[in-house]
Design a protein around this motif. Structure first.
Motif, PDB file in Angstrom:
ATOM      1  N   THR A 259      -2.960   0.203  -4.105  1.00  0.00           N
ATOM      2  CA  THR A 259      -2.914  -1.036  -3.331  1.00  0.00           C
ATOM      3  C   THR A 259      -2.674  -2.197  -4.285  1.00  0.00           C
ATOM      4  O   THR A 259      -3.387  -2.341  -5.288  1.00  0.00           O
ATOM      5  CB  THR A 259      -4.220  -1.278  -2.561  1.00  0.00           C
ATOM      6  OG1 THR A 259      -4.455  -0.190  -1.664  1.00  0.00           O
ATOM      7  CG2 THR A 259      -4.137  -2.574  -1.760  1.00  0.00           C
TER       8      THR A 259
ATOM      9  N   GLN B  23       0.825   5.674  -0.329  1.00  0.00           N
ATOM     10  CA  GLN B  23       0.043   6.908  -0.256  1.00  0.00           C
ATOM     11  C   GLN B  23       0.998   8.086  -0.432  1.00  0.00           C
ATOM     12  O   GLN B  23       2.028   8.171   0.228  1.00  0.00           O
ATOM     13  CB  GLN B  23      -0.680   7.021   1.080  1.00  0.00           C
ATOM     14  CG  GLN B  23      -1.530   8.276   1.230  1.00  0.00           C
ATOM     15  CD  GLN B  23      -2.767   8.249   0.356  1.00  0.00           C
ATOM     16  OE1 GLN B  23      -3.451   7.229   0.284  1.00  0.00           O
ATOM     17  NE2 GLN B  23      -3.077   9.369  -0.302  1.00  0.00           N
TER      18      GLN B  23
ATOM     19  N   GLN C 254       0.847  -1.183   0.000  1.00  0.00           N
ATOM     20  CA  GLN C 254       0.000   0.000   0.000  1.00  0.00           C
ATOM     21  C   GLN C 254       0.890   1.244   0.000  1.00  0.00           C
ATOM     22  O   GLN C 254       1.841   1.331   0.778  1.00  0.00           O
ATOM     23  CB  GLN C 254      -0.920   0.018   1.223  1.00  0.00           C
ATOM     24  CG  GLN C 254      -2.032  -1.009   1.156  1.00  0.00           C
ATOM     25  CD  GLN C 254      -3.034  -0.852   2.287  1.00  0.00           C
ATOM     26  OE1 GLN C 254      -2.667  -0.793   3.449  1.00  0.00           O
ATOM     27  NE2 GLN C 254      -4.318  -0.774   1.935  1.00  0.00           N
TER      28      GLN C 254
ATOM     29  N   SER D 178      -3.148   7.235  -4.116  1.00  0.00           N
ATOM     30  CA  SER D 178      -3.058   6.011  -3.315  1.00  0.00           C
ATOM     31  C   SER D 178      -3.129   4.803  -4.234  1.00  0.00           C
ATOM     32  O   SER D 178      -3.791   4.826  -5.276  1.00  0.00           O
ATOM     33  CB  SER D 178      -4.177   5.942  -2.275  1.00  0.00           C
ATOM     34  OG  SER D 178      -5.444   5.909  -2.908  1.00  0.00           O
TER      35      SER D 178
END
Length: 606
Positions: free
Chosen positions: A504, A488, A486, A502
């Motif tokens: 994932t 950000q 992940q 962002s």
């Protein structure tokens, strides 16, 4: 399955059955009892057959009248390694490659080439040398090949095609680079304080001259690694440290060139064993160094005596620092670490920042799709199978990257303009029913790009393996794999400055041995990316030229795979698989598409 693939797959199965009939001992290598220990010439190598059928569909293809809906490709390949030992101190090896494209008959499309050639030996029982092809790695800031994007803990179902990429690009497990040149190393032992010193040096040509405007380019350097004796036996105090030099330079005496670059990185790395007993071990570790890049030009005419023939017209330097502590809790099988990182905004290391994936390269299939022949961007599907996107060469410019896959540290630890903290935890050993590795990075820009506002970065990476056979006391291998990343990226300021991106990446895999050497392979990879960022255009000396329009994403990529694998022997296997990929772009749904592939891959190491 496409009927065009049935006949070659049937022939492939017959070949595999013949191989199985030859040897059933579980190994592709001769036993020590059967091998002749005094043999001076040995033959080994690799054979590979790949047959692949790929199709495309989806919303983008609804109005497309030019793109072929189905493509078939493949290859038949044999690498024969000839290893000879003329005497006890010398060894030479060459690999001859014979390759034929799928669909080539009666010798059509066959290529024969030398894939590898090297010699190595020992001088006066002291100095080891190697000339020709060799793999080399130093530190993450000097000479290093960082891992590629799009993977954290690759499911086994996607490994066969990735293994082909690793083999073709000379990738190894220790992040080494494939070079061609010469290297040597030797060691010295000391009676007190210092225990030993290891010295290593190398030089390789990474670009040949065209005898006109392009000069020869070389990379070279070396390391001096020192290890001390125990400085305090009661606590296990002991230190290892090393001096590292990596240098890339142009030889302006080759061709009619007038200018060239020099890039040097020098560093000191250290590991200090502060304390150790049966329960715990504590270490301090890190690296500190500096980079320098220069542009030099040949001076016209004959320069005066004792005056350099080249004049430096551009120079830039910067520093980096990595320092932290690691704690091993032996009884708990747990290792914890915390590191402070500071890599200057002008830090530049050609030999460490060159990436594996070249996102601006043409793909080997469906490179352009749609009636307007638009360039298809690389996806998880391409990163998993397309060798054309991968690279082991050194680039003088910062290579392009896709922020959906890696925006925090796209060039590995050597990514410039980053400062902050990294935390890590590793659990497990060979006897554990599961093992896991967790990494967290909390970083920030040192210097703003196009603004005084600074970006903040967060990265979380988790890789875990669960061994169900150990948990349930089964004899046959059954393993679940998990990978998670992940990221950000944020930046405050007025609306035009704001960044909020962002992403994932999730990987799940299953490897289950249903019968003896017969495996079921399942896996899935999912990527989601949302938000926007600004990716600058970089010039030849890594200065920011411009900021194109904001990079905006709202994408979903999904890839699933299922297959069967039969391991005839430890180094010989056949796998037949189906994979499905889909790309959904919420901002432009008319360009959504799907890819499917059915492939058979047979690999034999001998």
């Amino acid at each position: 399955m496409n009927k065009n693939l049935l006949y070659p797959i049937f022939c492939l199965l017959l070949l595999c059955c013949w191989t199985t009939g030859q040897t059933q001992d579980g190994s592709s290598l001769p036993s020590r009892e059967d091998a002749d220990a005094k043999a001076k010439v040995q033959f080994n190598g690799l054979g590979r057959t790949i047959l692949n059928n790929t199709s495309i569909d989806g919303a983008l293809l609804d109005t497309d009248t030019t793109t072929a809906r189905r493509l078939s490709d493949g290859e038949f390949l044999l690498d024969v390694a000839i290893n000879a030992q003329p005497n006890d101190n010398t060894e030479v090896q060459g690999i001859l490659r014979i390759r034929n494209e799928f669909g080539g008959f009666f010798g059509a499309g066959v290529t024969v080439e030398v894939r590898e050639l090297w010699a190595r030996g020992l001088i006066a029982n002291t100095v080891r040398y190697r000339v020709g092809d060799f793999d080399h790695v130093m530190t993450p800031y000097t000479l290093f090949l960082a891992d590629e994007e799009g993977t954290v803990n690759e499911p086994e179902v996607f490994r066969p095609q990735k293994d082909v990429i690793d083999y073709e690009q000379f990738y190894t497990d220790n992040n080494s680079r494939r070079l061609q040149g010469a290297k040597l190393d030797f060691g010295l032992a000391f009676p007190m304080i210092l225990r030993e010193m290891k010295a290593e040096g190398f030089v390789a040509r990474i670009r040949p001259t065209d005898f006109f405007t392009t000069p020869n380019r070389f990379v070279g350097g070396g390391t001096l690694d020192f290890s001390t004796r125990s400085l305090r036996d009661s606590v296990g105090l002991q230190a290892d440290f090393g001096l590292n030099l990596s240098s890339v330079w142009d030889d302006l005496k080759t061709g009619a060139v007038t200018s060239g670059i020099t890039n040097q990185v020098i560093s000191l790395d250290f590991t200090v064993h502060l304390f150790e007993n049966k329960q715990i071990k504590i270490q301090a570790l890190g690296e500190v160094g500096q980079s320098l890049i220069e542009l030099s030009e040949e001076q016209p005419g004959d320069p005066p005596l004792f005056t350099p023939s080249q004049k430096v017209t551009f120079t830039k330097d910067d520093t980096f620092l990595e320092a932290g502590v690691a704690v091993d809790l032996k009884a708990s099988k747990l290792r914890l670490s915390a590191t402070y990182l500071d890599v200057g905004p002008d830090f530049f290391s050609i030999a460490a920042q060159s990436k594996r994936v070249a996102f601006n390269r043409n793909k080997t299939f469906y490179n352009r799709i749609g009636n307007d022949r638009g360039l298809r961007m690389p996806t998880l599907f391409d990163l998993g199978r397309d060798r054309a996107l991968y690279n082991f060469q050194l680039s003088e410019n910062l290579m392009t990257y896709d922020p959906r896959y890696a925006n925090v540290m796209p060039y590995g630890k050597a990514t410039a303009n980053r400062t902050g903290l990294q935390f890590g935890a590793v659990y497990g050993d060979d006897s554990s029913i599961f093992d896991a590795e967790l990494g967290v990075a909390l970083l920030k820009e040192i210097r703003g790009q196009g603004t005084f506002e600074l970006k903040d970065f967060l990265q979380v990476r988790l890789a875990a393996n669960v061994y169900l056979n150990k948990m349930l006391d089964w004899d046959k291998t059954t393993k679940i794999t998990l990978g998670l990343q992940q990221e950000q990226t944020n930046r405050d300021g007025v609306e035009v400055e704001q960044v909020d991106l962002s992403s994932t990446l999730l990987e799940i895999g299953l490897e289950a041995e249903l019968f003896n050497r017969f495996d079921l392979l399942l896996g899935a990879k999912m990527l989601s990316a949302e938000g926007r960022d600004y990716i600058p255009s970089i010039d030849a000396f890594n200065n920011i030229e411009d900021f194109p329009a904001a990079f905006v994403a709202d994408d979903q990529e999904t890839m699933i795979g299922a297959g069967l694998r039969y391991r005839f022997k430890d180094d010989v296997y056949l796998t037949i698989q189906f994979q499905q990929f889909s790309l959904e772009r919420a901002l432009d749904p008319t360009n959504d598409y799907d890819l499917q592939q059915v492939f058979a891959q047979y690999v034999m190491k001998f």
